[in-house]
Design a protein around this motif. Structure first.
Motif, PDB file in Angstrom:
ATOM      1  N   ARG A   1     -19.768 -47.629  38.615  1.00 19.04           N
ATOM      2  CA  ARG A   1     -19.439 -46.830  39.800  1.00 19.04           C
ATOM      3  C   ARG A   1     -20.021 -45.420  39.750  1.00 19.04           C
ATOM      4  O   ARG A   1     -19.794 -44.622  40.638  1.00 19.04           O
ATOM      5  CB  ARG A   1     -17.912 -46.754  39.947  1.00 19.04           C
TER       6      ARG A   1
ATOM      7  N   ILE B   1      -9.892 -44.654  37.762  1.00 19.57           N
ATOM      8  CA  ILE B   1     -11.201 -45.249  37.461  1.00 19.57           C
ATOM      9  C   ILE B   1     -12.144 -44.118  37.057  1.00 19.57           C
ATOM     10  O   ILE B   1     -12.414 -43.204  37.839  1.00 19.57           O
ATOM     11  CB  ILE B   1     -11.770 -46.009  38.673  1.00 19.57           C
ATOM     12  N   ASN B   2     -12.635 -44.179  35.827  1.00 24.59           N
ATOM     13  CA  ASN B   2     -13.544 -43.167  35.293  1.00 24.59           C
ATOM     14  C   ASN B   2     -14.933 -43.786  35.174  1.00 24.59           C
ATOM     15  O   ASN B   2     -15.125 -44.751  34.428  1.00 24.59           O
ATOM     16  CB  ASN B   2     -13.043 -42.688  33.928  1.00 24.59           C
TER      17      ASN B   2
ATOM     18  N   ILE C   1      -9.390 -47.255  33.767  1.00 20.66           N
ATOM     19  CA  ILE C   1     -10.499 -48.197  33.912  1.00 20.66           C
ATOM     20  C   ILE C   1     -11.803 -47.425  33.720  1.00 20.66           C
ATOM     21  O   ILE C   1     -12.119 -46.522  34.499  1.00 20.66           O
ATOM     22  CB  ILE C   1     -10.489 -48.890  35.287  1.00 20.66           C
TER      23      ILE C   1
ATOM     24  N   GLU D   1      -6.104 -45.007  42.903  1.00 19.35           N
ATOM     25  CA  GLU D   1      -5.530 -44.120  41.887  1.00 19.35           C
ATOM     26  C   GLU D   1      -4.160 -43.601  42.304  1.00 19.35           C
ATOM     27  O   GLU D   1      -3.226 -43.537  41.502  1.00 19.35           O
ATOM     28  CB  GLU D   1      -6.477 -42.940  41.621  1.00 19.35           C
TER      29      GLU D   1
ATOM     30  N   SER E   1     -17.138 -53.004  32.678  1.00 16.01           N
ATOM     31  CA  SER E   1     -15.966 -52.135  32.708  1.00 16.01           C
ATOM     32  C   SER E   1     -14.950 -52.560  31.656  1.00 16.01           C
ATOM     33  O   SER E   1     -14.969 -53.692  31.162  1.00 16.01           O
ATOM     34  CB  SER E   1     -15.321 -52.167  34.094  1.00 16.01           C
TER      35      SER E   1
ATOM     36  N   TYR F   1     -10.751 -38.978  43.647  1.00 15.43           N
ATOM     37  CA  TYR F   1      -9.891 -40.151  43.506  1.00 15.43           C
ATOM     38  C   TYR F   1      -9.393 -40.601  44.872  1.00 15.43           C
ATOM     39  O   TYR F   1      -9.209 -39.795  45.785  1.00 15.43           O
ATOM     40  CB  TYR F   1      -8.708 -39.838  42.593  1.00 15.43           C
TER      41      TYR F   1
ATOM     42  N   ALA G   1     -15.458 -47.555  34.171  1.00 10.66           N
ATOM     43  CA  ALA G   1     -16.335 -48.401  35.005  1.00 10.66           C
ATOM     44  C   ALA G   1     -17.652 -47.688  35.283  1.00 10.66           C
ATOM     45  O   ALA G   1     -17.842 -47.086  36.342  1.00 10.66           O
ATOM     46  CB  ALA G   1     -15.630 -48.753  36.317  1.00 10.66           C
TER      47      ALA G   1
ATOM     48  N   ILE H   1     -10.571 -51.833  30.617  1.00  9.33           N
ATOM     49  CA  ILE H   1      -9.274 -51.213  30.893  1.00  9.33           C
ATOM     50  C   ILE H   1      -8.744 -50.711  29.561  1.00  9.33           C
ATOM     51  O   ILE H   1      -8.363 -51.497  28.692  1.00  9.33           O
ATOM     52  CB  ILE H   1      -8.288 -52.209  31.536  1.00  9.33           C
TER      53      ILE H   1
END
Length: 342
Positions: free
Chosen positions: A20, A324-325, A15, A317, A2, A313, A17, A4
């Motif tokens: 996920r 988090i994408n 983020i 978030e 991941s 989300y 990631a 940032i």
């Protein structure tokens, strides 16, 4: 792994990631609906089911509030703000303005299309021409400081009406997030003598991994710090004006690029919900600094942002403002770029 990442345009962190991506709540498909509805107020022939039209692109020999239109604009029946309300500001510990503003619905097409992907290039051109006229008209009302121009497609994106439509909301205030964004754009332009978007595009072109498609004056790309999986930005390479001043030539160039990108997205995502917004810098004296007004086209380039709503989300978030994408923009752009025949 991941990362940032910092979003220079929106002054936020995201983020990225990919680990996920395979969570069970991740889904890109929705049921596609394209059924003619006799009682759909936005379908041609049902003009009496809406308030009287404000504007329309029509065929020759046709009349207002009757059949024969290509795009049609009406007041929103369920207005968030109303042009008839007094323009009055109340101060004190519970400061408020009365609910003044404009809230219009652009009915994008007379056909019961439920997605922009179903449109023709001519549909897109007429849609852009309609938005240009409405924003230009609303800017003449100096009580309106800011105009929001957006499209919700699908229930996950907040749409409550299946027939393809766009919303225009004019407010007597500039939302804080927009005011800060345009202030950043102006400060960057003042310090660097070129726009922030121009700088972003220059670096994206040099990197090339996130570029989807190019035309003479526009670039479509997945932003480096994409907030949404498969998020796409289409930005002008030069100062071409805003939505209310953009030329017919630019519209004819932009329309096939936008439609082509949406078709590429559909191939990858199948039927997907999304939000689309068009940049609309405030252009009223007194609403922002005069220096920004005089250089707004240079400092704030025209752009369209497409935000697929394919990932839910949660509390992180909502509580932090950091999203988090799970899809890297490099992968998204590669997949979209490979769809040559979209």
């Amino acid at each position: 792994m991941s990362e940032i990442r910092y979003d220079r345009l929106h002054d936020t962190h995201v983020i990225i990631a990919p680990e996920r991506l395979h969570r069970t709540d991740y889904s890109v498909k929705r049921d596609e609906v394209n059924i003619e509805h006799k009682n759909c107020p936005f379908c041609e022939g049902n003009e009496k089911l809406t308030p009287p039209e404000i504007f329309a692109i029509r065929g020759k020999g046709t009349f207002a509030n009757e059949e024969g239109w290509h795009t049609r604009v009406v007041p929103n029946l369920f207005k968030a703000v109303q042009i008839e309300m007094p323009y009055k500001h109340h101060y004190g510990p519970f400061e408020y303005l009365e609910g003044f503003g404009a809230h219009e619905i652009v009915i994008d097409t007379p056909k019961h299309h439920t997605s922009m992907v179903q449109w023709s290039q001519e549909n897109v051109e007429e849609w852009l021409q309609t938005l240009r006229q409405r924003v230009s008209d609303l800017r003449r009302d100096h009580r309106i400081a800011y105009i929001s121009l957006f499209k919700n497609e699908g229930t996950q994106a907040g749409s409550t009406q299946a027939h393809s439509h766009t919303q225009v909301i004019g407010l007597p205030i500039i939302p804080k997030i927009q005011k800060e964004a345009y202030a950043r754009s102006y400060e960057y332009y003042k310090s660097n003598e070129h726009s922030l978007v121009e700088s972003v595009l220059m670096h994206e072109e040099e990197d090339s991994r996130r570029i989807i498609a190019n035309s003479s004056d526009f670039t479509a790309y997945c932003p480096y710090a994409s907030t949404y999986p498969f998020e796409v930005m289409i930005s002008s390479k030069a100062a071409l004006g805003q939505i209310d001043t953009i030329s017919d030539e630019s519209i004819k160039e932009l329309a096939p690029l936008l439609l082509g990108v949406l078709k590429k997205m559909k191939i990858q995502l199948d039927s997907f919900d999304f939000n689309l917004c068009i940049s609309t810098p405030p252009l009223q004296e007194g609403s922002i600094e005069h220096e920004l007004l005089s250089s707004v086209d240079e400092a704030c380039r025209f752009s369209i942002r497409i935000m697929p709503r394919i990932y839910k989300y949660g509390g992180f978030e909502q509580s932090t403002g950091v999203v988090i994408n799970p899809v890297t923009p490099e992968l998204a752009a590669k997949l979209l770029r490979e769809e040559k025949d979209a």
